[in-house]
Design an enzyme around this catalytic site. Structure first.
Site, PDB file in Angstrom:
ATOM      1  CE  LYS A   1      -1.559   7.062  -3.581  1.00  0.00           C
ATOM      2  NZ  LYS A   1      -2.334   5.948  -2.469  1.00  0.00           N
TER       3      LYS A   1
ATOM      4  CD  GLU B   1      -4.884   3.562  -2.613  1.00  0.00           C
ATOM      5  OE1 GLU B   1      -5.595   4.366  -2.072  1.00  0.00           O
ATOM      6  OE2 GLU B   1      -3.790   4.104  -2.756  1.00  0.00           O
TER       7      GLU B   1
ATOM      8  CG  ASP C   1      -1.455   1.354   1.543  1.00  0.00           C
ATOM      9  OD1 ASP C   1      -1.696   2.145   0.453  1.00  0.00           O
ATOM     10  OD2 ASP C   1      -2.183   1.455   2.610  1.00  0.00           O
TER      11      ASP C   1
END
Length: 621
Positions: free
Chosen positions: A84, A189, A21
């Site tokens: 990100k 996700e 993750d």
């Protein structure tokens, strides 16, 4: 290493794949353990189950994770976080500039409008692409897993927000390659979180769940059908630029204004002061999930001025009220897109640290009429857990998983009037194959151009061109006679193949469009959906207008063609034909002079032409 199927000191045991993750604020890595029939979160060297998504550069070394976070107060300009939020974006994107004003480190414009992070390392100015920073975090996750497994790890599944566009997904995959990983698959996700939910011990049967995934920088909602070993995505929605950082920013702005008003200075000029204040705002936000009020208290924050302010939960909720409501509205839209109602939802699965915010949980309970929301998965670890399950399945380990995802944006082709005809609607399960039929726009047309577009807007110019090709070899015929079949095929990996075939002659053409190239920029996927909602009324007007204009154009053109043909065959008198053609020419002139007319005007003109200006005999042509 000798033999890729065995690990050092572990006999002939299969080399495992890991799930990562790669979060905006924290990273987490997990691995499937067959002997326990579950995924295991791997702790880092500090014994922590998550690792801060931070990379710091000092005069002597590079620091990643906890070490980077521990020194950020003294080295803010060279400590990089939120990479990100930059990956796969352009420097000119408005959201990039919105973020830059809150960051103590420097972001500049690089080649091809890419954002580049500038730091000082070993007394030299260094430039890093966001992919490079992300690769450093992935390398950290790789090292953590190798320390635990005691052999080299190559295969991994990496998660991304469901609304990451193709440029962002590709950039994430590139970061994995830079880190020395074979990225087996990029998965969403919320889908990974649903896998985790479906694999917990108490799970039985089949359930419809909403995954509410609110992390540090992104927000995703998915509606899924979940069984143990089988996940079917029904719909996705979200905002690529909404998360815990935005809630922190609201509180940060509030505190900066308080400080500046009190001391008549502008503390925002100090990167170090802003970094210290941001850290306290983040701490206060976390405290307010369990307490009614908290205090932000910092000695010598700026120019030897101390700062102290009491913040209540009510104040925090007031500062972020519009953002919280936006989250709930996106949930409602996603359920609507899944063709479901609230009473069909069995569970709301909370994922991401920001999902712990009390007000959001309260709004979710009110929206669904439930007493509680799901706490069966760990919000910080569920995504990595699900990624590890997917990695094990792809690595042929002892786990079975069937995953059906959806395409997040509509795919279509151009039609008359610069409008888009949707062939594959958004949220269509993949793999899929869809077809539509088109025809020629004028007489004796022997080729057609097929443009493949992505997006939700009514006009072609407002959508994104993925590729185009020409189909030739169509036998000459009157317009509207040829039948051209356009077919879109999308594989499990999201690879699109578009083809066109003239059913009369058999002539065909095919191209493959891969998820490559910076197809989208700026808000892109999420903004396209948001814009479609915002401009829905205008889009409907445009569609109706184009259809009305197209109907009038086709009537005029087809009638002129028929009358001319009948005249040549002496089926009607020349004088009568000339009168009809004159009327049609006048209508065509009106059309040219009134391109911006409303739909009702085109419709009225067509009715007037059909039923009042055309002689009765023309109806038999």
């Amino acid at each position: 290493m000798e033999g890729r199927g065995r690990g050092r000191g572990r006999g002939r045991e299969q080399v495992k794949a890991i799930g990562i993750d790669l979060g905006t604020s924290y990273c987490c890595v997990a691995v499937w353990q067959s002997h326990h029939n579950m995924a295991e979160i791997i702790v880092n060297e500090q014994g922590n189950r998550t690792t801060p998504s931070m990379v710091a550069f000092t005069q002597s070394q590079r620091l990643i994770g906890d070490a980077a976070k521990n020194q950020i107060a003294t080295n803010p300009v060279n400590t990089v976080f939120d990479a990100k939020r930059l990956i796969g974006r352009r420097f000119s994107d408005s959201c990039v500039h919105d973020d830059i004003k809150f960051w103590p480190f420097t972001v500049i414009q690089g080649k091809d409008d890419k954002p580049v992070i500038q730091v000082t390392h070993k007394e030299e100015t260094k430039l890093f692409a966001p992919e490079e920073i992300s690769s450093m975090l992935l390398m950290k996750m790789k090292t953590i897993s190798e320390r635990y497994l005691k052999y080299e790890v190559k295969n991994a599944v990496i998660t991304v927000p469901a609304y990451f566009n193709d440029a962002q997904k590709r950039a994430t995959k590139d970061a994995g390659k830079i880190a020395g990983l074979n990225v087996m698959r990029i998965i969403n996700e919320p889908t990974a979180a649903a896998i985790s939910y479906g694999f917990h011990d108490a799970f039985t049967g089949e359930k419809n769940v909403v995954v509410f995934d609110l992390g540090g920088g992104t927000f995703d909602v998915s509606v899924l059908s979940v069984q143990k070993g089988k996940i079917v995505v029904k719909a996705v929605n979200g905002d690529m630029h909404l998360g815990g950082q935005d809630f922190d920013n609201r509180m940060l702005n509030y505190c900066v204004q308080k400080f500046n008003t009190k001391y008549k200075v502008d503390m925002s000029k100090s990167a170090k002061a802003l970094r210290r204040l941001r850290s306290e705002c983040e701490r206060a936000k976390r405290n307010l999930s369990s307490e009614e009020e908290t205090v932000i208290d910092i000695d010598c924050l700026y120019k030897e001025h101390d700062f102290s302010v009491k913040v209540s939960r009510a104040k925090f909720e007031e500062l972020n009220a519009d953002l919280f409501e936006k989250c709930i509205e996106i949930v409602r839209e996603c359920i609507h897109d899944a063709h479901m109602s609230n009473d069909q939802i069995d569970d709301i699965v909370l994922v991401g640290g920001s999902s712990r915010i009390t007000k959001l949980q309260e709004l979710l309970r009110q929206n669904f009429g439930q007493e509680e929301v799901c706490n069966k998965v760990n919000p910080d670890e569920a995504v990595a857990y699900g990624a590890a399950v997917q990695a094990a399945a792809l690595n042929n380990e002892d786990v079975t998983l069937a995953l059906t995802d959806v395409t997040p944006l509509s795919l279509g082709t151009e039609t008359d009037g610069d409008a888009i005809t949707v062939v594959v609607p958004r949220n269509t399960p993949i793999p899929t194959q869809r077809e539509n039929y088109f025809t020629t726009a004028c007489d004796n047309q022997t080729s057609v151009s097929v443009g493949v577009y992505e997006g939700e807007r009514a006009l072609i110019a407002q959508n994104n061109l993925l590729g185009e090709f020409d189909l030739s070899g169509i036998p000459p015929a009157r317009c509207g006679v040829p039948s051209v079949k356009v077919c879109f095929k999308i594989s499990e990996d999201g690879i699109l193949t578009a083809s066109a075939e003239d059913e009369g002659s058999g002539a065909s053409k095919e191209i493959t469009i891969t998820n490559a190239g910076g197809r989208l920029s700026k808000e892109e996927v999420s903004k396209m959906i948001a814009n479609a909602e915002k401009f829905r009324e205008d889009d409907e007007k445009v569609k109706k207008k184009n259809m009305a204009r197209k109907s009038l154009e086709h009537f005029i053109y087809n009638m002129k063609s028929r009358v001319t043909e009948a005249k040549k065959k002496h089926n009607i008198k020349t004088s009568a034909a000339e009168d009809v053609l004159s009327t049609l020419n006048s209508a065509e002139e009106w059309l040219d002079d009134n391109e911006e007319a409303e739909a009702c005007e085109f419709e009225n003109e067509l009715k007037e032409l059909q039923f009042h200006r055309m002689p009765h005999f023309t109806r038999n042509l």
